[in-house]
Write an enzyme that holds these catalytic residues in place. Structure first.
Site, short mmCIF file in Angstrom:
data_model
loop_
_atom_site.label_atom_id
_atom_site.label_comp_id
_atom_site.label_asym_id
_atom_site.label_seq_id
_atom_site.Cartn_x
_atom_site.Cartn_y
_atom_site.Cartn_z
N SER A 125 1.10 -1.01 -0.44
CA SER A 125 0.02 -0.05 0.30
C SER A 125 0.65 1.36 0.43
O SER A 125 1.96 1.69 0.58
CB SER A 125 -1.15 0.03 1.32
OG SER A 125 -1.42 1.34 1.45
N TYR A 149 -1.38 -0.42 10.52
CA TYR A 149 -2.20 -1.04 9.28
C TYR A 149 -0.55 -0.97 8.51
O TYR A 149 -0.60 -1.84 8.11
CB TYR A 149 -3.30 -0.08 9.18
CG TYR A 149 -3.53 -0.76 7.46
CD1 TYR A 149 -3.38 0.34 6.95
CD2 TYR A 149 -3.31 -2.33 7.01
CE1 TYR A 149 -3.20 -0.01 5.28
CE2 TYR A 149 -3.53 -2.17 5.76
CZ TYR A 149 -3.55 -1.36 5.01
OH TYR A 149 -3.77 -1.52 3.98
N LYS A 153 2.26 -3.48 6.99
CA LYS A 153 2.17 -3.53 5.41
C LYS A 153 3.94 -3.54 5.32
O LYS A 153 4.42 -4.16 4.90
CB LYS A 153 1.71 -3.10 4.71
CG LYS A 153 0.64 -2.91 4.40
CD LYS A 153 -0.12 -4.20 3.51
CE LYS A 153 -1.52 -3.71 3.50
NZ LYS A 153 -1.89 -5.35 2.75
#
Ligand code: WQD
Length: 337
Positions: A125, A149, A153
């Site tokens: 991302s 989050y 990643k």
């Protein structure tokens, strides 16, 4: 490379990618724990394509189930989508995100090693760029993480790269998505967030369909052309074809291949509203409120590397994205039932 395992393949981007894989005659096995998606999405993909995928309800934390899966299948590659992805929720429940996203990925990679499967496309991302100093963002721009989050990643990117450093027969594509929106032209599959959407486009379509009263624009005094924040919105179908190009790239044994998947264009929140109204004829009521903490001001991709090395580019513009998002929402006001 024809036999593909797709983790998280019933989700928004996963289901659109499975559709493209089936259309290109890949053999597809989908695993998903269905914690954040519905099996209905895969059923509709099979109806649209007229082709079947094998589905198994498997959680990546279930090591035994993964061992069984890899011992009874001969996968050529894995496309790894499965993971929790809500920024706000990750701040509230960091351990859930580290356990699910990182432990799950380590379990998957161990099962791959034991089965001799060493080709993986990972759903990363643009969040790994944090709040970028400048845009357009290049793949070698500084990396950071501004929430749990995003940290999962980035950590998974490092884990996968270290797998290749330890064994250079691993081929790894890291795909850094910018802002995926839109839906397949049929309107049969699309984005189906749980509860009140945190992302802009599903919020807009729920206002349009009458489920929400108005849009709150987070911040109207940013240093941009109209004071609202800028992002690189990419149609989910263009994103899906980027995964197939990345899969083909692994056939060339590239080792580690990192790509931004975006349009290379920045659009503000007000630009999106204007495009939505142009695409649908529907006015979106909104009020401008305070900025959302953690939001980047301007974030859009330099997509030169993906264009050149994957022979891939996007074909759909913001109006197409709005039109297709609305078509999905209008046909499925309550998502997948
Ligand atoms: C876009 C713009 C908001 C909602 C996140 C994740 C990222 C990726 C995509 C997973 C921002 C504004 C939004 C609203 C608003 N997800 N907005 N009112 O934050 O760029 O990225 O989703 O990989 O990792 O961080 O996307 O759609 O939430 O916001 O004004 O009700 O719309 O401030 O400027 P974001 P978003």
């Amino acid at each position: 490379m024809k036999n593909i395992l797709v983790t998280g393949g019933t989700g928004f981007i996963g289901s659109h990618t499975v559709l493209e894989l089936l259309n290109q005659n890949y053999r597809v096995t989908v695993i998903d724990n269905l914690s954040n998606s519905k099996l209905e999405s895969l059923k509709r993909v099979e109806t649209i394509t007229g082709r079947n995928a094998c589905f198994k309800k498997i959680d990546l934390l279930d090591v035994k189930a993964l061992e069984e899966l890899f011992s009874t299948n001969d996968f050529d590659a894995v496309i790894h989508f499965a993971g929790l992805k809500a920024v706000g929720e990750s701040v509230e429940y960091p351990l859930r995100y580290y356990k699910n996203n990182i432990n799950g990925t380590v379990n998957l990679c161990e099962a791959m090693v034991n089965a001799g499967v060493k080709n993986i496309v990972f759903s990363s991302s643009a969040t790994v760029y944090g709040d970028p100093e400048k845009s357009p963002i290049l793949e070698d721009s500084p990396l950071t993480s501004v929430n749990p989050y995003g940290r999962t990643k980035l950590t998974i990117e490092y884990i996968l790269q270290e797998l290749h450093y330890a064994d250079d027969t691993w081929n790894i594509a890291l795909l850094r998505y910018f802002n995926p929106v839109g839906a397949h032209e049929s309107g049969e599959i699309g984005e189906d967030p749980n509860g009140i959407p945190s992302n802009l486009m599903p919020f807009i379509t729920q206002v349009a369909v009458g489920k929400l009263p108005e849009l709150k624009i987070f911040g109207g005094n940013y240093p941009t052309h109209d004071g609202t924040a800028i992002r690189d919105y990419i149609h989910v179908c263009d994103l899906a074809t980027g995964h197939l190009k990345a899969l083909e790239k692994l056939d060339e044994n590239p080792g580690i291949a990192i790509y931004n998947l975006g349009t290379g264009k920045g659009s503000s929140v007000l630009d999106v509203i204007t495009a939505f109204e142009k695409a649908t004829g529907m006015m979106i009521p909104y009020t401008i409120t305070d900025r959302r903490s953690g939001d980047a001001v301007i974030c859009y991709a330099d997509v030169t590397k993906a264009n050149n090395e994957l022979n891939w580019k996007t074909h759909r513009d913001l109006v197409d994205m709005c039109r297709d998002s609305w078509n999905w929402q209008q046909k499925n006001p309550d998502g997948y039932l």
